[in-house]
Motif scaffolding. Sequence first.
Motif, PDB file in Angstrom:
ATOM      1  N   VAL A 106       0.871  -1.172   0.000  1.00 47.74           N
ATOM      2  CA  VAL A 106       0.000   0.000   0.000  1.00 47.74           C
ATOM      3  C   VAL A 106       0.904   1.216   0.000  1.00 47.74           C
ATOM      4  O   VAL A 106       1.829   1.323   0.813  1.00 47.74           O
ATOM      5  N   LEU A 107       0.658   2.130  -0.933  1.00 51.13           N
ATOM      6  CA  LEU A 107       1.484   3.317  -1.124  1.00 51.13           C
ATOM      7  C   LEU A 107       0.663   4.556  -0.819  1.00 51.13           C
ATOM      8  O   LEU A 107      -0.475   4.691  -1.271  1.00 51.13           O
ATOM      9  N   VAL A 108       1.252   5.470  -0.032  1.00 50.77           N
ATOM     10  CA  VAL A 108       0.613   6.746   0.293  1.00 50.77           C
ATOM     11  C   VAL A 108       1.557   7.866  -0.122  1.00 50.77           C
ATOM     12  O   VAL A 108       2.555   8.116   0.541  1.00 50.77           O
ATOM     13  N   THR A 132       6.578  18.819  15.875  1.00 50.44           N
ATOM     14  CA  THR A 132       6.937  19.036  14.476  1.00 50.44           C
ATOM     15  C   THR A 132       6.150  18.080  13.585  1.00 50.44           C
ATOM     16  O   THR A 132       6.013  16.894  13.881  1.00 50.44           O
ATOM     17  N   ILE A 133       5.638  18.602  12.480  1.00 45.94           N
ATOM     18  CA  ILE A 133       4.901  17.784  11.522  1.00 45.94           C
ATOM     19  C   ILE A 133       5.730  17.692  10.252  1.00 45.94           C
ATOM     20  O   ILE A 133       6.091  18.703   9.645  1.00 45.94           O
ATOM     21  N   TYR A 134       6.053  16.477   9.863  1.00 47.02           N
ATOM     22  CA  TYR A 134       6.909  16.225   8.714  1.00 47.02           C
ATOM     23  C   TYR A 134       6.032  16.028   7.485  1.00 47.02           C
ATOM     24  O   TYR A 134       5.206  15.113   7.427  1.00 47.02           O
ATOM     25  N   CYS A 135       6.222  16.912   6.515  1.00 45.01           N
ATOM     26  CA  CYS A 135       5.330  16.976   5.360  1.00 45.01           C
ATOM     27  C   CYS A 135       6.001  16.415   4.110  1.00 45.01           C
ATOM     28  O   CYS A 135       7.221  16.473   3.964  1.00 45.01           O
ATOM     29  N   GLY A 136       5.187  15.901   3.243  1.00 44.18           N
ATOM     30  CA  GLY A 136       5.658  15.607   1.894  1.00 44.18           C
ATOM     31  C   GLY A 136       6.315  14.281   1.702  1.00 44.18           C
ATOM     32  O   GLY A 136       6.867  14.014   0.638  1.00 44.18           O
ATOM     33  N   GLY A 137       6.304  13.432   2.698  1.00 42.44           N
ATOM     34  CA  GLY A 137       6.962  12.153   2.553  1.00 42.44           C
ATOM     35  C   GLY A 137       6.081  11.100   1.892  1.00 42.44           C
ATOM     36  O   GLY A 137       4.907  11.317   1.620  1.00 42.44           O
ATOM     37  N   THR A 138       6.683   9.948   1.634  1.00 44.21           N
ATOM     38  CA  THR A 138       5.974   8.806   1.071  1.00 44.21           C
ATOM     39  C   THR A 138       5.927   7.691   2.108  1.00 44.21           C
ATOM     40  O   THR A 138       6.932   7.380   2.733  1.00 44.21           O
ATOM     41  N   VAL A 151       7.819   1.852   5.712  1.00 47.99           N
ATOM     42  CA  VAL A 151       8.863   2.853   5.522  1.00 47.99           C
ATOM     43  C   VAL A 151       8.213   4.199   5.211  1.00 47.99           C
ATOM     44  O   VAL A 151       7.186   4.261   4.525  1.00 47.99           O
ATOM     45  N   PHE A 152       8.785   5.266   5.784  1.00 48.69           N
ATOM     46  CA  PHE A 152       8.338   6.634   5.540  1.00 48.69           C
ATOM     47  C   PHE A 152       9.550   7.486   5.231  1.00 48.69           C
ATOM     48  O   PHE A 152      10.532   7.476   5.971  1.00 48.69           O
ATOM     49  N   PHE A 153       9.514   8.223   4.126  1.00 45.61           N
ATOM     50  CA  PHE A 153      10.594   9.103   3.712  1.00 45.61           C
ATOM     51  C   PHE A 153      10.216  10.543   4.012  1.00 45.61           C
ATOM     52  O   PHE A 153       9.107  10.984   3.703  1.00 45.61           O
ATOM     53  N   PHE A 154      11.144  11.296   4.628  1.00 48.56           N
ATOM     54  CA  PHE A 154      10.838  12.669   4.995  1.00 48.56           C
ATOM     55  C   PHE A 154      12.130  13.469   5.069  1.00 48.56           C
ATOM     56  O   PHE A 154      13.237  12.914   5.001  1.00 48.56           O
ATOM     57  N   GLN A 155      11.994  14.796   5.209  1.00 50.45           N
ATOM     58  CA  GLN A 155      13.157  15.674   5.351  1.00 50.45           C
ATOM     59  C   GLN A 155      13.121  16.369   6.707  1.00 50.45           C
ATOM     60  O   GLN A 155      12.059  16.698   7.235  1.00 50.45           O
ATOM     61  N   ALA A 156      14.295  16.566   7.286  1.00 49.16           N
ATOM     62  CA  ALA A 156      14.450  17.306   8.536  1.00 49.16           C
ATOM     63  C   ALA A 156      15.846  17.909   8.551  1.00 49.16           C
ATOM     64  O   ALA A 156      16.674  17.615   7.676  1.00 49.16           O
TER      65      ALA A 156
END
Length: 235
Positions: A106-108, A132-138, A151-156
């Motif tokens: 399942v992909l979000v 902090t809310i991490y936006c824009g990840g998959t 797995v969740f990909f995000f930037q910080a």
Amino acid sequence: MKRTNLLRGFGVVGCLALTLVWAMLALSGGALADPPQGGEHDHGGGGGGGGGGGDDVPVLFDVTTLMGSDIQIIGFIDPEDGVVVPGAQCLITVGPVEGRADKSTVLVNRPSAALQMDFLTALTECSFTEGTIYCGGTIQIGEKNSGAWFVFFFQALGLDGGPVSYRLDADAEILSDGGNTFPRGEPVGDGYTVCLTNLEVSVDTGPHHNGCEHTFPGPDDPGEVFAIIRLDRIQ
């Protein structure tokens, strides 16, 4: 770290019990494949695309988290109708995120999810802050022969104050409402409960020395880090 007693000490063994609790709260109103390749971890992988049920009809889920989970899905990025919520640097519509299924995952990411992960504040050397809310990840949830994964990909921000591309991996236990195969076996109205343990944050791309990397729970962590994600089939 704030956490309800509902999740404390359960681990994967308690996932079924928590699933039953979830079902009772709802009533009261209150397949196997290797993961996509990427990174250096065994949990899951990056990239990938969506899919559908049958030839043309997609299989879609509302994706939410149980209150008290150390991962909270706040909503999804919505540049047209979203609002800025505290701790977010993007426009967010609060509510369930839509996930879609292919043969084994399942992909979000369309729309992309916004997650709050306060347990990262234990890494005091980096700039992870509570709220902090991490936006824009998959987000990806899938199965392989050795078990399920998340797995969740995000930037910080990294150690030098610049952006770092991170990934959060976890082991998963996937429970079907009707005992059917993941991710396309449940009918509309039913779904899956996904219990996450052994969470690991690491640098996805770029120099690892600039980022904070840790497996939760570590030897110095105050307690278990645990999350429950719900996939409710809507199509």
